[in-house]
Write a protein that holds these residues in place. Structure first.
Motif, PDB file in Angstrom:
ATOM      1  N   PRO A 143      57.423  33.839  46.401  1.00 32.44           N
ATOM      2  CA  PRO A 143      57.517  33.735  47.674  1.00 32.44           C
ATOM      3  C   PRO A 143      58.402  34.709  48.237  1.00 32.44           C
ATOM      4  N   GLY A 144      57.731  35.716  49.113  1.00 37.92           N
ATOM      5  CA  GLY A 144      58.417  36.705  49.688  1.00 37.92           C
ATOM      6  C   GLY A 144      57.857  38.152  48.941  1.00 37.92           C
ATOM      7  N   VAL A 145      56.722  37.493  47.478  1.00 37.94           N
ATOM      8  CA  VAL A 145      56.214  39.351  46.495  1.00 37.94           C
ATOM      9  C   VAL A 145      55.112  38.665  46.576  1.00 37.94           C
ATOM     10  N   TYR A 146      54.685  39.723  47.385  1.00 40.77           N
ATOM     11  CA  TYR A 146      53.194  39.903  47.355  1.00 40.77           C
ATOM     12  C   TYR A 146      52.632  41.206  46.510  1.00 40.77           C
ATOM     13  N   THR A 147      51.079  40.463  46.541  1.00 39.02           N
ATOM     14  CA  THR A 147      50.228  41.626  46.050  1.00 39.02           C
ATOM     15  C   THR A 147      48.736  42.177  46.872  1.00 39.02           C
ATOM     16  N   MET A 148      48.524  43.197  46.954  1.00 42.94           N
ATOM     17  CA  MET A 148      47.427  43.446  47.301  1.00 42.94           C
ATOM     18  C   MET A 148      46.274  43.706  46.311  1.00 42.94           C
ATOM     19  N   GLY A 149      47.109  43.517  44.945  1.00 42.12           N
ATOM     20  CA  GLY A 149      45.794  44.270  43.631  1.00 42.12           C
ATOM     21  C   GLY A 149      44.896  42.782  43.676  1.00 42.12           C
ATOM     22  N   VAL A 150      43.731  43.903  43.015  1.00 45.82           N
ATOM     23  CA  VAL A 150      42.451  42.785  42.801  1.00 45.82           C
ATOM     24  C   VAL A 150      43.379  41.879  41.451  1.00 45.82           C
ATOM     25  N   LEU A 151      43.403  40.608  41.311  1.00 42.75           N
ATOM     26  CA  LEU A 151      44.522  40.070  40.515  1.00 42.75           C
ATOM     27  C   LEU A 151      43.123  39.588  39.175  1.00 42.75           C
ATOM     28  N   ILE A 152      43.128  39.589  38.189  1.00 42.95           N
ATOM     29  CA  ILE A 152      42.411  39.204  36.890  1.00 42.95           C
ATOM     30  C   ILE A 152      41.907  37.645  37.219  1.00 42.95           C
ATOM     31  N   SER A 153      42.975  36.989  37.046  1.00 44.71           N
ATOM     32  CA  SER A 153      42.749  35.718  37.513  1.00 44.71           C
ATOM     33  C   SER A 153      41.402  35.468  38.292  1.00 44.71           C
ATOM     34  N   ASP A 154      41.686  36.292  39.602  1.00 43.24           N
ATOM     35  CA  ASP A 154      39.860  36.341  40.667  1.00 43.24           C
ATOM     36  C   ASP A 154      39.146  37.255  39.872  1.00 43.24           C
ATOM     37  N   PHE A 281      27.160  40.907  29.199  1.00 49.36           N
ATOM     38  CA  PHE A 281      28.437  41.249  28.748  1.00 49.36           C
ATOM     39  C   PHE A 281      28.639  41.086  30.401  1.00 49.36           C
ATOM     40  N   TYR A 282      30.046  40.348  29.907  1.00 44.04           N
ATOM     41  CA  TYR A 282      30.494  40.256  31.437  1.00 44.04           C
ATOM     42  C   TYR A 282      31.653  41.275  30.828  1.00 44.04           C
ATOM     43  N   GLY A 283      32.675  41.850  32.076  1.00 42.63           N
ATOM     44  CA  GLY A 283      34.249  42.642  31.905  1.00 42.63           C
ATOM     45  C   GLY A 283      34.513  42.383  33.012  1.00 42.63           C
ATOM     46  N   LEU A 284      36.207  43.262  32.856  1.00 42.18           N
ATOM     47  CA  LEU A 284      36.674  43.468  34.167  1.00 42.18           C
ATOM     48  C   LEU A 284      36.301  44.456  35.355  1.00 42.18           C
ATOM     49  N   THR A 285      37.151  44.586  37.059  1.00 41.09           N
ATOM     50  CA  THR A 285      36.879  45.879  37.208  1.00 41.09           C
ATOM     51  C   THR A 285      36.952  47.441  37.252  1.00 41.09           C
ATOM     52  N   PRO A 286      37.483  47.891  36.470  1.00 41.65           N
ATOM     53  CA  PRO A 286      37.789  48.830  36.048  1.00 41.65           C
ATOM     54  C   PRO A 286      36.615  49.174  35.347  1.00 41.65           C
TER      55      PRO A 286
END
Length: 424
Positions: A143-154, A281-286
């Motif tokens: 709480p109070g420390v947020y992120t705009m990053g595209v999270l790995i969990s998402d 094959f499936y990967g992450l956003t990078p």
């Protein structure tokens, strides 16, 4: 010379501010009737300390984030927001020094930093204002420390949702033994429980510093039979004449890596005849920046690209070069803070509105625990190595615990690229 360039850029921004691109008119689908307003005077300046690497090896990335933030500010001329830039040098020690300088300016909010090690060091300083960072390491959020990053969990949840809808039940995983791999694998183990009948059948974890990926790959794919071998057994003879897809005991392969290691892994898989034409094959956003022929037909989640393309074009027209792909996160963060400041509503409860916000990279919402959620698309890498959307982003944020829907018990629902995949 530097002053002259800065003046030209400012003049360009002022002229460009008269043009129409701002997401401010569509920050909400329907603007909330009641935003919790603070008691600040209408025109009191709201100070945002942007903590970015403006020198060092990540200086070009920091510059792109800074420019994107300036673009957003000029899009909101009625906002009392003031941006103050502080150089973190991209290091933990650098951000400690940057915060000492920023603290003297009494900021109302911190935007940044970009990297996890920086945020970890900043948290040790215990700032008493909200932080909107850009790291994808959700373990640092609170709480109070947020992120705009595209999270790995998402990203992993979206992949499992897509695989489940495509009827893929047996999942194999290749993953480096690092923070990214750990976060991705932990999310996967939870996410597969939301798909009826899905299971993780094989996991192969390797040392990210290895130069020999053969043992890791052969833990999940069958070793080929040498046709020149003398005295082949009956079983070996049968296997020799069995197509590779019939010898695999999984129908989806997740690879939680990128960069040089990814290219080495998929090259080795191709050597063993395991390609995206055989099994998805499936990967992450990078993966969106990877241009490898061995990944033709592979899938990955990503942020929507229509508004991002327009953002990139505008940025290029102003600064003479294309922005860092992630700098749109800076634009969205500054836009959000600018709009809330304009409405005298820069309260943490407004940062975490349940409906979320519309930004350059699509719809997102910040959660009270500091994490975020994004509506991600699924892309497939085409034979020309350019990603193409094959599953649009959902229209609404869903229940994180609800089961995924399964359309049909077969991978035939996924459109595979039928053309042969070239090998390196």
């Amino acid at each position: 010379m530097k002053l002259r360039i800065f003046c030209v850029v400012c003049a360009s921004l002022l002229l460009w501010g008269c043009q129409s691109f701002s997401p401010r008119s569509s920050l909400w689908d329907d603007e909330p009737k009641q935003l919790m307003q603070t008691d600040m005077p209408i025109r009191r300046p709201v100070r945002a300390a942007m903590m970015l690497p403006l020198s060092g090896r990540n200086a070009s990335m920091g510059e792109s984030f800074r420019n994107a933030g300036m673009m957003a500010l000029y899009e909101h001329p009625d906002s009392p927001l003031e941006l103050m830039f502080f150089d973190t040098k991209g290091t933990a020690s650098g951000i400690t020094e940057a915060w000492e300088e920023a603290e003297r300016q009494n900021p109302d909010i911190i935007i940044g930093p970009i990297f996890a090690d920086e945020l970890k060091a900043l948290k040790k300083e215990s700032p008493d204002v909200p932080i909107i960072s850009f790291t994808s390491d959700n373990s640092l959020m609170e709480p109070g420390v947020y992120t705009m990053g595209v999270l790995i969990s998402d990203q992993v949840n979206r992949l499992v949702q897509f695989m489940c809808a495509s009827g893929q039940a047996r999942v194999a995983v290749l993953s480096p033994e690092n923070k990214t791999g750990e976060l991705a694998l932990n999310t996967l183990m939870e996410s597969v429980n939301r798909c009826p009948g899905m299971m993780v059948s094989k996991v192969s974890i390797y040392n990210p510093k290895t130069i020999n990926f053969d043992p890791a790959v052969l833990r999940i794919v069958p070793k080929p039979i040498d046709p020149k071998k003398k005295d082949l057994t009956e079983e070996e003879q049968i296997l020799l004449n069995t197509p590779i897809q019939d010898r695999l005991d999984f129908d989806a392969l997740l690879i939680f890596d990128d960069g040089v290691r990814l290219r080495q892994v998929v090259s080795l898989l191709s050597y063993y005849d395991v390609t995206p034409a055989v099994v998805p094959f499936y990967g992450l956003t990078p993966w969106q920046s990877v241009r490898d022929r061995n990944l033709s037909g592979a899938f990955f989640p990503g942020i929507t690209g229509v508004r991002a393309d327009k953002f990139s074009s505008r940025y290029n027209s102003l600064f003479g070069y294309k922005p860092n792909r992630l700098s749109s996160l800076s634009y969205d963060a500054v836009s959000l803070v600018a709009v809330l400041a304009e409405r005298r509503a820069l309260a943490q409860s407004n940062l975490t509105l349940e409906a979320g916000y519309n930004g350059v990279d699509g719809r997102f919402r910040l959660n009270e625990d500091g994490t975020n959620e994004r509506l991600l698309e699924i892309f497939q890498i085409q034979p020309n190595r350019i990603p193409q959307t094959v599953s649009p982003a959902p229209m609404e944020f869903g229940d994180k615990t609800a089961p995924f829907g399964q359309i049909m018990p077969s991978s035939e629902n996924i459109e595979m690229l039928s053309m042969p995949v070239e090998t390196i």
